[in-house]
Motif scaffolding. Structure first.
Motif, PDB file in Angstrom:
ATOM      1  N   ASP A 297      32.245  37.713  33.587  1.00 45.25           N
ATOM      2  CA  ASP A 297      32.450  36.271  33.783  1.00 45.25           C
ATOM      3  C   ASP A 297      33.682  35.722  33.291  1.00 45.25           C
ATOM      4  O   ASP A 297      33.828  35.679  32.169  1.00 45.25           O
ATOM      5  N   TYR A 298      34.646  35.628  34.159  1.00 47.44           N
ATOM      6  CA  TYR A 298      36.040  34.950  34.049  1.00 47.44           C
ATOM      7  C   TYR A 298      36.204  33.779  33.182  1.00 47.44           C
ATOM      8  O   TYR A 298      37.187  33.104  32.823  1.00 47.44           O
ATOM      9  N   THR A 299      35.062  32.972  33.297  1.00 44.97           N
ATOM     10  CA  THR A 299      35.175  31.621  32.728  1.00 44.97           C
ATOM     11  C   THR A 299      35.101  31.452  31.434  1.00 44.97           C
ATOM     12  O   THR A 299      35.293  30.461  30.766  1.00 44.97           O
ATOM     13  N   VAL A 300      34.514  32.770  30.648  1.00 40.96           N
ATOM     14  CA  VAL A 300      34.478  32.689  29.504  1.00 40.96           C
ATOM     15  C   VAL A 300      35.819  33.122  28.924  1.00 40.96           C
ATOM     16  O   VAL A 300      36.432  34.167  28.795  1.00 40.96           O
ATOM     17  N   MET A 301      36.367  32.024  28.520  1.00 39.26           N
ATOM     18  CA  MET A 301      37.798  32.188  27.894  1.00 39.26           C
ATOM     19  C   MET A 301      37.973  32.942  26.921  1.00 39.26           C
ATOM     20  O   MET A 301      39.092  33.764  26.515  1.00 39.26           O
ATOM     21  N   GLY A 302      36.987  32.998  25.986  1.00 43.91           N
ATOM     22  CA  GLY A 302      37.561  33.723  24.690  1.00 43.91           C
ATOM     23  C   GLY A 302      37.001  35.135  24.601  1.00 43.91           C
ATOM     24  O   GLY A 302      36.582  35.586  23.548  1.00 43.91           O
ATOM     25  N   GLY A 303      36.219  35.616  26.010  1.00 42.38           N
ATOM     26  CA  GLY A 303      35.472  36.919  26.074  1.00 42.38           C
ATOM     27  C   GLY A 303      36.636  38.022  26.563  1.00 42.38           C
ATOM     28  O   GLY A 303      37.698  37.569  27.407  1.00 42.38           O
TER      29      GLY A 303
END
Length: 476
Positions: A297-303
């Motif tokens: 999931d690339y919407t998780v900016m801090g992942g």
């Protein structure tokens, strides 16, 4: 909404069936019990309506207490009318629901409010000066986080993260790494028109998010990889670690290089040589890394994607659970359908022959591991997921007892493919610069400098002379 299309009297036909409500509930994958309908506090139950519509669907049962005991409702007709009214007044948009009255053998009446999976997410509760979208976490309905809201909006607009158009102009970026990889893996020459046909750029010359992931200097800072080789079977002391960011092809290469540098190779003596018996099936590890890069999931900016290597196993963990919200450990992986969170990214990887266009990558990971010498059933890969992450666990082969250097072949044991290529370049041109090596190998200068440092520590190379006029000496 079905509430608008069907009057209550059409739903009452269900009540003539004396159903076992406990059997019905046991078949529900998501449900809530409500002893009574709270007319003055509709948020108490409408938040579950919102969560079910935003997720996998589910049912609320009115007339059942928290212990699952059936108490019944006094006036099922009134309950139905109030539910209909409150949904119209407090839900936006209106979810697709069914109201199904049930009568137990004891004559008690229960109202089932069945909420279908929503197509126009997010579904909000609107009331008390609030506008809140809820999601299901275990047995609770909780407000969606900012990251979950992004996913709900994308789902409701029938878009995926990798298809979103960025503000980056394609003319300002290069795709040399992608072009070389395409040529290497397919044998075909790269054509610039593929950028448009693959969905990496738009007709008016802007990058999509997928395109930004494949540019040579990717601006997608959440596209990162953390690698760690741990000392032992848990996270105690780290023997080696590395962090990478940027182009997704480079991340894939770096992950495989890290695995090769930090795992053992067993070998079996043969009359005319030896047979390599690695700890891990390379194709299984490659498949796992590809899966995590394209399905994360690339919407998780801090992942970021985490690669952890222990004495007995290798784990890959990435942001984002199963795209359909299910838990992989509850499913038969041979029957798991391929639902892609990032279809453009997946298609490009398929075009590069990193993955098959059909079939499950999880099954291939198991099959490749099973074909490894020394395989036992307890070494079967495991897959675990939560709503926020996915993890692949590949166990080391139990038959790697004969490990260590092999006469005259230390490079195969100790060096990655890229490090061997660096040694080869230096052998041909001892004065070659790190910048020239990075351009030739299509990697960053920082990566080459890190490998040069490693090669010096391993006694493979040494530097003689001044920085500008010096040369490299190959010691093996």
């Amino acid at each position: 909404s079905l509430l608008e299309e069907k009057p209550l009297k059409q739903y009452q036909s269900y009540s003539c069936k004396n159903m076992n409500i406990k059997d019905l509930i046991s078949e529900c994958t998501a449900y809530d019990f409500k002893l009574m309908l709270e007319e003055k506090k509709p948020k108490s139950w409408l938040k579950s309506v919102s969560a079910f519509a935003n997720g996998l669907g589910g049912s609320l049962f009115f007339g059942i207490d928290d212990n699952g005991s059936v108490r019944g409702v006094d006036d099922v007709q009134h309950v139905c009318e109030v539910i209909s009214s409150k949904i119209r007044d407090y839900m936006d948009p209106m979810p697709e629901v069914e109201m199904i009255p049930h009568r137990t053998d004891e004559g008690l009446e229960v109202m089932q409010l069945k909420v279908n999976v929503g197509c126009y997410t997010p579904y909000y509760y609107v009331g008390d000066g609030q506008r809140v979208a809820f999601v299901r976490v275990g047995e609770e309905s909780v407000p969606a986080t900012a990251e979950q809201m992004v996913r709900l909006v994308l789902k409701g607009s029938n878009k995926t993260f990798d298809s979103i158009v960025t503000d980056y102009k394609s003319e300002d970026d290069t795709f040399i790494i992608l072009a070389k990889e395409f040529k290497k893996r397919t044998g075909q020459n790269w054509d610039k028109k593929y950028l448009l046909s693959f969905g990496l750029v738009t007709g008016n010359g802007y990058l999509t998010n997928a395109g930004a992931l494949f540019t040579d200097d990717s601006p997608m800072w959440q596209s990162r990889l953390y690698c760690t080789r741990w000392d032992g079977k848990d996270k105690s002391d780290a023997i080696n670690d590395a962090e990478f960011s940027g182009n997704v092809i480079l991340l894939l290469r770096e992950s495989m290089n890290f695995v090769k540098s930090n795992t053992r190779k067993g070998w079996e003596k043969l009359p005319n040589g030896r047979k390599n018996k690695p700890e891990y099936a390379e194709r299984a590890v490659l498949e796992a890394m590809v899966n995590h890069f394209i399905h994360r999931d690339y919407t998780v900016m801090g992942g970021e994607v985490h690669l952890d290597i222990y004495d007995d196993r290798l784990t890959v963990t990435s942001p984002g659970g199963m795209y359909n919200g299910q838990l992989i450990q509850n499913l038969d992986i041979t029957n798991v359908s391929s639902e892609r969170r990032n279809p453009i990214l997946a298609n490009v990887m398929a075009q590069l022959d990193y993955m098959e266009k059909r079939g499950s990558g999880l099954t291939r990971i198991c099959n490749e591991t099973k074909a490894l010498d020394g395989y036992k059933e307890e070494l079967k890969p495991e897959f675990k997921s939560t709503p926020t992450q996915f993890q692949t666990i590949i166990f080391a082969s139990s038959d790697t007892s004969n490990v260590g250097d092999y006469d005259g072949d230390t490079s195969e044991i100790k060096l990655t493919e890229r490090q061997q290529n660096i040694v080869h370049l230096i052998s041909k041109t001892p004065s070659i610069s790190a910048k020239k090596m990075s351009e030739t190998l299509s990697v960053s200068s920082r990566t080459v400098e890190r490998d040069l440092s490693t090669l010096q520590k391993k006694g493979v190379l040494k530097r003689e002379g001044k920085d500008n006029a010096g040369v490299w000496i190959v010691l093996i």
